[in-house]
Design a protein around this motif. Structure first.
Motif, PDB file in Angstrom:
ATOM      1  N   THR A 158       8.548   0.553  -7.560  1.00  0.00           N
ATOM      2  CA  THR A 158       8.317   1.981  -7.678  1.00  0.00           C
ATOM      3  C   THR A 158       9.374   2.904  -7.777  1.00  0.00           C
ATOM      4  O   THR A 158       9.243   4.086  -8.059  1.00  0.00           O
ATOM      5  N   GLU A 159      10.639   2.412  -7.005  1.00  0.00           N
ATOM      6  CA  GLU A 159      11.810   3.322  -6.954  1.00  0.00           C
ATOM      7  C   GLU A 159      12.211   3.713  -8.217  1.00  0.00           C
ATOM      8  O   GLU A 159      12.657   4.532  -8.548  1.00  0.00           O
ATOM      9  N   ALA A 160      12.119   2.558  -9.281  1.00  0.00           N
ATOM     10  CA  ALA A 160      12.531   2.592 -10.709  1.00  0.00           C
ATOM     11  C   ALA A 160      11.668   3.498 -11.416  1.00  0.00           C
ATOM     12  O   ALA A 160      11.909   4.577 -11.942  1.00  0.00           O
ATOM     13  N   VAL A 161      10.216   3.432 -11.020  1.00  0.00           N
ATOM     14  CA  VAL A 161       9.308   4.518 -11.771  1.00  0.00           C
ATOM     15  C   VAL A 161       9.582   5.990 -11.399  1.00  0.00           C
ATOM     16  O   VAL A 161       9.616   7.026 -12.044  1.00  0.00           O
ATOM     17  N   LEU A 162       9.738   6.099  -9.881  1.00  0.00           N
ATOM     18  CA  LEU A 162      10.031   7.442  -9.621  1.00  0.00           C
ATOM     19  C   LEU A 162      11.226   8.077 -10.071  1.00  0.00           C
ATOM     20  O   LEU A 162      11.512   9.248 -10.337  1.00  0.00           O
ATOM     21  N   GLY A 163      12.459   7.119 -10.352  1.00  0.00           N
ATOM     22  CA  GLY A 163      13.433   7.548 -10.905  1.00  0.00           C
ATOM     23  C   GLY A 163      13.263   7.825 -12.307  1.00  0.00           C
ATOM     24  O   GLY A 163      13.871   8.863 -12.747  1.00  0.00           O
ATOM     25  N   GLU A 164      12.554   7.259 -13.043  1.00  0.00           N
ATOM     26  CA  GLU A 164      12.254   7.709 -14.556  1.00  0.00           C
ATOM     27  C   GLU A 164      11.436   9.036 -14.460  1.00  0.00           C
ATOM     28  O   GLU A 164      11.717   9.941 -15.291  1.00  0.00           O
TER      29      GLU A 164
ATOM     30  N   SER B 167       1.001  -1.134  -0.077  1.00  0.00           N
ATOM     31  CA  SER B 167       0.113   0.043  -0.122  1.00  0.00           C
ATOM     32  C   SER B 167       0.781   1.200   0.188  1.00  0.00           C
ATOM     33  O   SER B 167       0.442   2.129  -0.565  1.00  0.00           O
ATOM     34  N   LEU B 168       2.056   1.227   0.616  1.00  0.00           N
ATOM     35  CA  LEU B 168       2.972   2.326   0.644  1.00  0.00           C
ATOM     36  C   LEU B 168       3.530   2.685  -0.619  1.00  0.00           C
ATOM     37  O   LEU B 168       3.858   3.717  -1.304  1.00  0.00           O
ATOM     38  N   SER B 169       3.859   1.448  -1.472  1.00  0.00           N
ATOM     39  CA  SER B 169       4.468   1.760  -2.636  1.00  0.00           C
ATOM     40  C   SER B 169       3.326   2.275  -3.829  1.00  0.00           C
ATOM     41  O   SER B 169       3.681   3.064  -4.554  1.00  0.00           O
ATOM     42  N   LEU B 170       2.216   1.643  -3.597  1.00  0.00           N
ATOM     43  CA  LEU B 170       1.057   2.126  -4.246  1.00  0.00           C
ATOM     44  C   LEU B 170       0.664   3.510  -4.178  1.00  0.00           C
ATOM     45  O   LEU B 170       0.572   4.254  -5.380  1.00  0.00           O
ATOM     46  N   GLY B 171       0.878   3.962  -3.078  1.00  0.00           N
ATOM     47  CA  GLY B 171       0.407   5.378  -2.747  1.00  0.00           C
ATOM     48  C   GLY B 171       1.413   6.349  -3.146  1.00  0.00           C
ATOM     49  O   GLY B 171       1.509   7.213  -3.767  1.00  0.00           O
ATOM     50  N   ALA B 172       2.912   5.910  -3.019  1.00  0.00           N
ATOM     51  CA  ALA B 172       3.859   6.571  -3.458  1.00  0.00           C
ATOM     52  C   ALA B 172       3.997   6.895  -5.166  1.00  0.00           C
ATOM     53  O   ALA B 172       4.154   7.852  -5.689  1.00  0.00           O
ATOM     54  N   GLY B 173       3.631   5.560  -5.739  1.00  0.00           N
ATOM     55  CA  GLY B 173       3.463   5.689  -7.166  1.00  0.00           C
ATOM     56  C   GLY B 173       2.409   6.509  -7.758  1.00  0.00           C
ATOM     57  O   GLY B 173       2.510   7.170  -8.667  1.00  0.00           O
ATOM     58  N   ASP B 174       1.307   6.364  -6.995  1.00  0.00           N
ATOM     59  CA  ASP B 174       0.198   7.226  -7.372  1.00  0.00           C
ATOM     60  C   ASP B 174       0.570   8.670  -7.239  1.00  0.00           C
ATOM     61  O   ASP B 174       0.181   9.666  -8.036  1.00  0.00           O
ATOM     62  N   HIS B 175       1.103   9.082  -6.450  1.00  0.00           N
ATOM     63  CA  HIS B 175       1.545  10.517  -5.833  1.00  0.00           C
ATOM     64  C   HIS B 175       2.519  11.101  -6.972  1.00  0.00           C
ATOM     65  O   HIS B 175       2.404  12.185  -7.574  1.00  0.00           O
ATOM     66  N   GLY B 176       3.696  10.332  -7.443  1.00  0.00           N
ATOM     67  CA  GLY B 176       4.722  10.760  -8.140  1.00  0.00           C
ATOM     68  C   GLY B 176       4.237  10.836  -9.472  1.00  0.00           C
ATOM     69  O   GLY B 176       4.643  11.651 -10.292  1.00  0.00           O
ATOM     70  N   LEU B 177       3.489   9.857 -10.063  1.00  0.00           N
ATOM     71  CA  LEU B 177       2.922   9.786 -11.368  1.00  0.00           C
ATOM     72  C   LEU B 177       1.924  11.173 -11.526  1.00  0.00           C
ATOM     73  O   LEU B 177       2.164  11.654 -12.747  1.00  0.00           O
ATOM     74  N   ARG B 178       1.326  11.465 -10.527  1.00  0.00           N
ATOM     75  CA  ARG B 178       0.317  12.707 -10.598  1.00  0.00           C
ATOM     76  C   ARG B 178       1.253  13.830 -10.786  1.00  0.00           C
ATOM     77  O   ARG B 178       0.797  14.774 -11.546  1.00  0.00           O
ATOM     78  N   ILE B 179       2.060  14.040  -9.864  1.00  0.00           N
ATOM     79  CA  ILE B 179       3.150  15.286  -9.852  1.00  0.00           C
ATOM     80  C   ILE B 179       3.813  15.329 -11.236  1.00  0.00           C
ATOM     81  O   ILE B 179       3.540  16.512 -11.774  1.00  0.00           O
ATOM     82  N   ALA B 180       4.238  14.070 -11.821  1.00  0.00           N
ATOM     83  CA  ALA B 180       4.933  14.459 -13.007  1.00  0.00           C
ATOM     84  C   ALA B 180       3.922  14.539 -14.003  1.00  0.00           C
ATOM     85  O   ALA B 180       4.148  15.472 -15.211  1.00  0.00           O
ATOM     86  N   LEU B 181       2.771  14.140 -14.151  1.00  0.00           N
ATOM     87  CA  LEU B 181       1.695  14.302 -15.165  1.00  0.00           C
ATOM     88  C   LEU B 181       1.422  15.597 -15.156  1.00  0.00           C
ATOM     89  O   LEU B 181       1.219  16.300 -16.357  1.00  0.00           O
TER      90      LEU B 181
END
Length: 599
Positions: free
Chosen positions: A335-341, A255-269
């Motif tokens: 998720t770390e890899a996604v945030l890195g990209e 759940s922590l990784s999902l939430g972080a991924g949701d947040h990071g992707l929304r900021i980038a978008l």
């Protein structure tokens, strides 16, 4: 399709208010301020308590509302999507209680459940300064006390413990046999409120790179008197209790990784939609579009695995040693890899605190790095898989494993049976039901594709996954006797196995839930196997296989991502709550993409 865990999570999200409003208690601006001060988010935790989140940390048999681990996954994801510090600081109470939920007495469960629902913080005391993940080297010990026959005196230090200072109650792994060993440790439920003054002291807060406001500290005991009734389960059973407890907590870390991924992707978008380069918006540049689309595919892959894993807690309980290790390795690292990209899209703004979006991107990336470390780090989880290679290969060759339980986990409309903690096992003795059922799910998709040609690419990707899975099990055979001095090649094979498992979970989830899910607001993601095809493409690429090579698939996925933003929806396999009305200034611009996403 209305999915109850998503609906309840939507209720919590609405209760917490608009995170973009700085006047809200749980706003992005407030979280940034607390992070800057390294201050614990106490007011946010009180707000979560008002809603009743703590009740979902307590199983129903102990007076709480926890009856569905998928529900707990989605609730924690909502909190983590706003702020990982708050999610980790508040959610630690669940980790502190889980040993009691597994092995405690009814009296212990009732008492602890009442405390947790009342907002009393609870902690899990495992690690020590000199020993890290080597729990069987722990030196916190007990001595018999003549003054109180049947009681103990606890001495020693636990360090890098979340909520060690704030927590009033600790589940403490303690050496009860001086010789140690697998049967030399026990779990004690220690209530600091009942300890003699001066028999314990808190260690200073540790200043961390991420989750800066969390209570990461320690505690030292000096002959603290603890009565015998504080023993959780049998004396000497502590190591087994903790290992089984970690199977649940590691799964919930998704759940922590999902939430972080949701947040990071929304900021980038958001940034890509607003930023102009070379006379064009960034979101219209091919490189940026590709980065956003592959990140979206990775997040859907993560979500699919997390959904199956959280439901498997109930339906494949005896295989949680496997499921937990796979999800605890794959989701944080992925998720770390996604945030890195995504960091590459924001450039310098990804590192700055006061320039864009309250510095939220650098914060979520810093905060999330800890998720891959606690409750067993990357190597610990891969090593756990290596240790199970023998039973996993044997189960694969025999076609055993709880494939019926896997099928129930895949069917999002199927009710979940209550969790029976007695079924938790240290190893998946009969192999993996997820892997055992892969071939049948692939055949099912192939049959559908015969009548629906648009499903052909998804069926082809699933067949490729099936072939690679066979190759990986052949690799596993060469390492199945390894228990110590694990060679690097075995860790690489374990990594490849996690990807095969995740791909199999995606195939099973789509095969068992597509018809129902296609009726909901996110139905177009399920039509023609779109999300499945994208997720499997990401799995195959990470396995070193050739990619799909079809850019239209990712363009369609990006269109769905952008429409979710326009509608105010979470980009997800299933809808969460009611979407907000579309923003007038963007509705027309995305009309063409909207037409392409109809089923």
């Amino acid at each position: 399709m209305e999915h109850p865990p998503y609906r309840l999570a939507g209720d919590l999200d609405r209760f917490l208010g608009d995170p973009n409003d700085p006047q809200e208690t749980f706003s992005y601006a407030r979280c940034a301020e607390l992070d800057e001060k390294e201050e614990f988010p106490a007011d946010i935790c009180r707000r979560l308590q008002e809603w009743g989140l703590s009740g979902y940390y307590v199983p129903v048999q102990h007076g709480g509302q926890l009856r569905d681990y998928e529900q707990l996954l989605q609730l924690t994801r909502v909190v983590a999507r706003r702020d990982l510090t708050a999610a980790i600081g508040h959610g630690k109470t669940y980790l502190g209680g889980v040993c009691v939920w597994i092995a405690g007495s009814a009296e212990q469960g009732e008492r602890l459940g009442a405390d947790i629902k009342a907002g009393v913080p609870v902690s899990l005391g495992l690690t020590e300064r000199a020993h890290g993940s080597d729990l069987l080297a722990g030196e916190v010990r007990v001595e018999e006390t003549a003054a109180e026959p049947g009681g103990w005196l606890v001495s020693g230090e636990k360090w890098l413990i979340n909520n060690a200072t704030r927590g009033s109650v600790l589940s403490l792994l303690t050496r009860t046999d001086p010789a140690g060993g697998p049967r030399g440790f026990s779990v004690l439920l220690v209530d600091k409120r009942e300890l003699d003054e001066g028999s314990y002291r808190h260690l200073p807060k540790v200043h961390t790179h991420g989750i800066r406001g969390a209570d990461i500290s320690g505690i030292t005991f000096d002959g603290a008197r603890v009565p015998r009734q504080c023993l959780v389960g049998a004396e000497g059973g502590g190591a087994e209790i903790v290992i089984k407890a970690l199977q649940l907590t590691r799964t919930m870390c998704a759940s922590l990784s999902l939430g972080a991924g949701d947040h990071g992707l929304r900021i980038a978008l958001d940034f890509a939609e607003e930023r102009e380069l070379y006379g064009r918006r960034m979101v219209d540049l091919p490189k940026a579009r590709g980065t956003l689309a592959t990140a979206a595919a990775d997040l859907l892959l993560n979500e699919a695995l997390a959904l199956v894993a959280s439901r498997a807690v109930h339906t494949q309980t005896a295989e949680m040693s496997l499921t937990a290790a796979v999800s605890k390795y794959l989701l944080p690292s992925g998720t770390e890899a996604v945030l890195g990209e995504l960091r590459g899209l924001l450039g310098a703004r990804a590192f700055l605190r006061d320039v864009y979006a309250d510095g939220r991107f650098q914060k979520v990336e810093r905060d999330h790095r800890i998720v891959g470390l606690f409750d067993g780090n990357t190597l610990v989880n891969l090593n756990s898989l290596v240790n199970q290679f023998r039973s996993l290969v044997r189960g694969y060759r025999r076609g055993t494993g709880d494939s019926e339980g896997a099928a129930t986990a895949y069917d999002l409309g199927a009710p979940l049976p209550p969790l029976d903690p007695s079924k938790l096992s240290l190893v998946a003795r009969r192999g993996s039901g997820v892997i055992a059922g892969l071939e049948a799910s692939v055949d099912d998709i192939a049959r559908r594709a015969a009548g629906e040609p648009a499903l052909g690419p998804a069926a082809a990707a699933a067949r490729r996954l099936l072939a690679v899975t066979a190759e990986v099990h052949t690799e596993m055979e060469t390492h199945q006797g390894v228990l110590t001095d694990v060679p690097p090649a075995a860790f690489e094979t374990a990594r490849r196995y996690t990807l095969c498992y995740a791909g199999a979970a995606c195939v099973g989830l789509w095969a068992h839930s597509a018809e129902r899910a296609a009726q909901g607001a996110t139905g177009p993601l399920w039509c023609d196997g779109l999300w499945l095809r994208a997720a499997l493409d990401r799995v195959l690429v990470r396995l070193g296989e050739p990619g799909d090579g079809e850019p239209r698939m990712y363009e369609e996925l990006l269109a769905h991502l952008r429409l979710a933003r326009t509608d105010g929806r979470l980009f997800s396999l299933l809808p969460q709550g009611e979407p907000e009305p579309p923003a007038p200034e963007t509705t027309g611009a995305l009309a063409g993409e909207n037409e392409r996403t109809s089923c």
